[in-house]
Design an enzyme around this catalytic site. Structure first.
Site, PDB file in Angstrom:
ATOM      1  N   ARG A  73       1.428   1.148  -9.775  1.00  0.00           N
ATOM      2  CA  ARG A  73       1.974   2.428  -9.330  1.00  0.00           C
ATOM      3  C   ARG A  73       3.430   2.557  -9.743  1.00  0.00           C
ATOM      4  O   ARG A  73       3.929   3.634  -9.966  1.00  0.00           O
ATOM      5  CB  ARG A  73       1.858   2.532  -7.808  1.00  0.00           C
ATOM      6  CG  ARG A  73       1.808   3.945  -7.334  1.00  0.00           C
ATOM      7  CD  ARG A  73       2.109   4.006  -5.871  1.00  0.00           C
ATOM      8  NE  ARG A  73       3.520   4.262  -5.667  1.00  0.00           N
ATOM      9  CZ  ARG A  73       4.104   4.187  -4.515  1.00  0.00           C
ATOM     10  NH1 ARG A  73       3.430   3.819  -3.457  1.00  0.00           N
ATOM     11  NH2 ARG A  73       5.376   4.468  -4.398  1.00  0.00           N
ATOM     12  N   LYS A  93      -2.534   8.788   5.041  1.00  0.00           N
ATOM     13  CA  LYS A  93      -2.678   7.385   5.442  1.00  0.00           C
ATOM     14  C   LYS A  93      -2.421   7.283   6.939  1.00  0.00           C
ATOM     15  O   LYS A  93      -1.519   7.927   7.475  1.00  0.00           O
ATOM     16  CB  LYS A  93      -1.794   6.452   4.622  1.00  0.00           C
ATOM     17  CG  LYS A  93      -0.320   6.758   4.614  1.00  0.00           C
ATOM     18  CD  LYS A  93       0.408   5.769   3.718  1.00  0.00           C
ATOM     19  CE  LYS A  93       1.873   6.131   3.583  1.00  0.00           C
ATOM     20  NZ  LYS A  93       2.544   5.358   2.541  1.00  0.00           N
ATOM     21  N   LYS A 103      -7.391   0.778   4.573  1.00  0.00           N
ATOM     22  CA  LYS A 103      -6.179   0.743   3.754  1.00  0.00           C
ATOM     23  C   LYS A 103      -5.841  -0.716   3.486  1.00  0.00           C
ATOM     24  O   LYS A 103      -5.539  -1.464   4.406  1.00  0.00           O
ATOM     25  CB  LYS A 103      -5.033   1.440   4.482  1.00  0.00           C
ATOM     26  CG  LYS A 103      -3.797   1.512   3.620  1.00  0.00           C
ATOM     27  CD  LYS A 103      -2.714   2.326   4.276  1.00  0.00           C
ATOM     28  CE  LYS A 103      -1.440   2.386   3.421  1.00  0.00           C
ATOM     29  NZ  LYS A 103      -1.290   1.388   2.387  1.00  0.00           N
ATOM     30  N   GLU A 147      -7.098  -0.514  -5.599  1.00  0.00           N
ATOM     31  CA  GLU A 147      -6.151  -1.497  -5.080  1.00  0.00           C
ATOM     32  C   GLU A 147      -6.466  -2.844  -5.720  1.00  0.00           C
ATOM     33  O   GLU A 147      -7.592  -3.336  -5.594  1.00  0.00           O
ATOM     34  CB  GLU A 147      -6.323  -1.580  -3.553  1.00  0.00           C
ATOM     35  CG  GLU A 147      -5.170  -2.191  -2.821  1.00  0.00           C
ATOM     36  CD  GLU A 147      -4.050  -1.178  -2.563  1.00  0.00           C
ATOM     37  OE1 GLU A 147      -4.205   0.014  -2.913  1.00  0.00           O
ATOM     38  OE2 GLU A 147      -3.008  -1.608  -2.032  1.00  0.00           O
TER      39      GLU A 147
END
Ligand SMILES: [Zn+2]
Lengths: 331, 534
Positions: B251, B402, B231, B279
């Site tokens: 986002r 997550k 992550k 990302e």
């Protein structure tokens, strides 16, 4: 000075009496029945005739209490005292004090907007005017209470159509009677918290009668449908509220002017209805008094003093008292 | 506007989400199509820019109300909200209703027209509105003037109401409402037309968001059924290449194409009809750079060549949402990922598009061990994605999780408090925390959230009784209350007294069991900086 603030409260040395004292004294003149103004323990009370039932109900039937009518004069050691309508709650008075041509007015709590029930505020000319300042900022602008009452009735009817009960929170002395007077044409399905019912019962000895049924331990709360329930703010969130089934809650208070306050309280509806003055009413009252000297007590006193000095060039000053400016829990 | 004002009031009076949806549904059923577009814009926070500085507005409000500016400021301090304060002091019609109704579009038009007017003209136009509005309508107008109008509904609820009203799927509505659209040029019927072709080519897909893992990994089944990825701590984004045009969306639905010139090269090499999810992160020498670098980068108006060289951006790609113009979202992740790997095999793309590497662990225990030390690998933890998961709309449980490392934490003493705004006006909700440097408490972080309403009330009373000094809205308080402050990262900073800046500081717990003397020290923070900082 004819009037000073002592550690017990407002004091007139010439007559040796106190007005709305917060500590027990021999002789007390009382502007109105709210608990921060009418404290227990004084040896003698003098008040308006419609305040007496409140004092007896709240402080005990044994108190020594003398009464006057509005505009009736009473002399104590050469000082002339008279009581004048303050428009705040039933029986509330401004106290006018005159000695050797010097005139003071202690307003206690007061309001100028008519609510259709409480005797209207009467301006009294004086040299020294004492006023509170609970809502003494220009963000406080109150609608006519009678318009608010109409909105309240509409909201109650809307809740009825949704099969909900309606709980209205307001002071049991003052706002409750004004609202109930307005509701006299819708007398059915109105219920009263004991605190409200007790005061209504007390007023009945002076010939006042109000709609609404007392909620007692025998009352079947579960069976209420579309009812209007009047209760003091202190009842909110207590087990007493639990059994009314599905209901919506409204708070009647000047503080409801601010959105944040209503949300913080967690009620569905806030009616901006106060028994105090808004900013413009305060200004009107100060001007009507024609006083050169204005003493500002509980509330936004520093700000209001500065405003009076700048705007009207008055000799205004802060006067510290121990009366509340918060929502007082009057039970 | 009156109907919308009523809706606003009603939404404000309830906390029940079902009632909110019902209220919006009723509004959509009765409002004009044109008004609906503007209502949706307001409800979802798509509002016109503030037309001028609020300083001017405060002066005008004071003048209009006939009060000195200091009294206006005192009122603002008490009310805690500028738009609300103005609405209250300028209202001359409290006992009357709003005279005439006007469409919401007229209010928007005025706000936009104001942006181009001279000050004197602006003032005149605003006074005119003030003189004829009252109550909620006046409030809404002023909130739009101050650019701070927010309605107590989430976008999700608005979508729910619209979906019910239009009898369409919530996912489809979400997709159509992505990105920035202009209520003046968008027709209600067009925007929500059931035809796919009607969707504008720049429109991003709704992002699939993962919930934090809140169950034992035993319940997740075989680790082989999952794709595990690091992550990363950058900006989630979507790269779209359609009709030979490139769009980069964050986002938060901001269009960032111009801010990230690194990606321009993709126009030459990506096939049309490609949408990639990943990302966006500064990357150098095979390593991500810390988030603070990204923050400086976003804050820049102009990106200089020097900056492009020092902190070049890449997208670490983890999903392929559209390929050759085909919506891939209902394909299983394994298929999407295989296609993504094939796409990224083109060396021309590899300067800016990296594949999010799959982390392979024999067991969940091994994965957990990695997760707990993830900070050492420039990552915040792990993403768990089921191989057969489709690409969902919004936050959904099950397919993706997550799994973050625990936040860093430190015990600190509260030394200042400040009152909040809006719902929290008159209540102390913003706190400044300090740690010991010798026998002096040095402030190092501010935090707002993390306490329950009940704790806030309790703390508020304590603050009022233990104030040492007042400076405007701020109070210094006795050094007594200790809080455990959690944060996601720690960086060097020249702007902070202690030389460190925390990322996402928040209150984890009120440590009423501890005294001020038990709080951590500057040395403790500096040690964390060495261990985890950058
Ligand atoms: Zn009172």
């Amino acid at each position: 000075m004819l009037i000073t603030v002592s550690e017990n409260g407002w004091y007139c040395a010439q007559a040796d009496v106190y007005i709305d004292p917060w500590k027990p004294v021999p002789r007390a003149l009382i502007t109105h029945g709210h608990s921060d103004h009418a404290r227990p323990g004084h040896q003698y009370y003098l008040c308006h005739v419609d305040t007496k039932p409140v004092l007896k109900a709240r402080l005990g039937p044994e108190i020594v209490c003398e009464t006057v009518q509005y505009n009736e004069s009473k002399y104590i050691n050469g000082v002339q005292f008279s009581f004048h309508p303050a428009g705040h709650v039933l029986g509330s008075a401004q106290i006018r004090i005159e000695y050797k041509g010097e005139i003071w007015v202690i307003t206690g709590d007061y309001k100028l907007l008519p609510d259709g029930f409480t005797p209207l505020f009467e301006p009294v000319k004086c040299h020294h005017f004492i006023t509170e300042s609970t809502f003494a900022l220009p963000i406080y602008k109150f609608k006519a209470p009678t318009l608010i009452f109409d909105e309240l009735v509409q909201w109650w009817q809307h809740n009825q159509s949704q099969n909900l009960n309606t709980v209205v929170l307001c002071y049991s002395l003052g706002k409750a009677q004004a609202i109930l007077h307005h509701l006299r044409d819708h007398p059915n399905n109105i219920y009263l918290h004991g605190a409200v019912a007790n005061l209504n019962d007390a007023f009945s000895e002076n010939g006042y009668h109000f709609v609404g049924e007392r909620i007692s331990s025998d009352t079947n709360k579960e069976s209420m449908k579309g009812a209007l329930i009047l209760a003091p703010p202190s009842a909110f969130g207590t087990p007493w509220m639990r059994k009314f089934g599905d209901y919506e809650v409204a708070m009647c208070s000047g503080w409801m002017q601010l959105r944040g306050q209503r949300r913080r309280l967690g009620v569905e509806k806030g009616f901006v209805y106060s028994d105090h003055c808004d900013f413009s009413s305060l200004n009107e009252a100060v001007q009507l008094s024609q006083a050169e000297n204005v003493y500002v007590t509980h509330g936004y006193e520093t700000q209001y003093v500065q405003w009076l000095r700048e705007q009207y060039h008055l000799n205004a000053q802060v006067m510290k008292t121990q009366h509340d400016n918060a929502e007082q829990e009057d039970e | 506007m009156n109907a919308f004002a009523q809706l606003f009031e009603a939404l404000d009076e309830t906390t029940k989400t079902n009632t909110k949806v019902q209220l919006m549904l009723e509004y959509f059923r009765s409002a004009h199509d044109e008004d609906k577009m503007f209502a949706i814009a307001i409800l979802t926070g798509n509002k016109p820019k503030r037309p001028f500085s609020t300083t001017l507005l405060r002066e005008w409000a004071a003048e209009y109300a006939g009060i000195p500016l200091w009294l206006f400021e005192e009122s603002y301090f008490v009310a805690g909200d500028l738009g609300e304060t103005i609405a209250l002091v300028v209202d001359r019609n409290v006992d009357m209703g709003n005279e005439e109704d006007q469409p919401l579009s007229a209010v928007f038009s005025l706000i936009i027209a104001l942006q181009k007017m001279e000050a004197a003209e602006q003032q005149q136009a605003i006074y005119k509105e003030w003189s004829r509005l009252t109550g909620t309508s006046l409030f809404l107008f002023n909130k739009m003037l101050t650019g701070s109008l927010r309605v107590g509904v989430s976008k999700k609820l608005v979508i729910k109401a619209l979906a019910q009203y239009l009898e369409q799927d919530e996912g489809a509505i979400t997709h159509r409402m992505m990105g920035k659209w202009n209520p003046f040029s968008t027709q209600f019927n067009e925007m929500f037309s059931a035809s796919e072709a009607a969707i504008a080519h720049h429109t991003p897909y709704p992002f699939y968001l993962a919930y934090p893992l809140d169950q034992s990994f035993d319940d997740l089944g075989h680790i082989q059924d999952w794709v595990l990825e690091k992550k990363l701590d950058g900006i989630r984004g979507q790269i779209i290449f359609r009709n030979n045009e490139l769009f980069i969306w964050s986002r938060g639905e901001d269009l960032l194409t111009d801010k990230f010139p690194e990606f321009n090269i993709l126009q030459q090499y990506l096939p049309n009809g490609t949408v990639i999810d990943g990302e966006i992160i500064p990357w150098k020498d095979g390593q991500p750079l810390p988030f603070s670098v990204m923050q400086t980068r976003i804050g820049r108006k102009n990106v200089t060549p020097k900056f492009l060289k020092e902190a070049p951006l890449v997208m670490v790609c983890y999903d392929l949402l559209e390929f050759e113009g085909k919506d891939m979202r209902t394909e299983p992740l394994s298929v999407r990922r295989a296609q993504l790997i094939e796409l990224l095999a083109n060396p021309a793309l590899q300067d800016v598009l990296l594949l999010s590497e799959e982390m392979v662990f024999p067991t969940w225990e091994d994965a957990k061990a990695f997760k707990n030390t993830a900070r050492h690998y420039n990552s915040e933890g792990l993403m768990l994605k089921k191989r057969n998961s489709i690409y969902e709309t919004g936050r959904k449980r099950g397919g993706w999780w997550k799994w973050k490392t625990d936040p860093l934490s430190i015990d600190a003493v509260m030394i200042y408090a400040q009152s909040g705004h809006g719902r929290r006006a008159n209540l102390f909700t913003d706190y400044t925390f300090a740690v010991w440097d010798g026998d002096v408490l040095v402030p190092f972080a501010k935090a707002y959230s993390g306490l329950t309403d009940k704790e806030i009330d309790q703390l508020d009373r304590w603050i009022k009784q233990h104030t040492i000094e007042k400076f405007g809205p701020v109070r210094s308080v006795q050094a007594v209350q200790v809080f455990e402050i959690g944060f996601e990262g720690i960086n060097k900073s020249t702007r902070h007294k202690l030389g460190v800046a925390l990322r996402f500081p928040r209150i984890l717990r009120w440590r009423q069991d501890k005294t001020a003397q038990d709080a951590n020290t500057k040395a403790d923070l500096l040690e964390m900086l060495v261990l985890y900082g950058s």
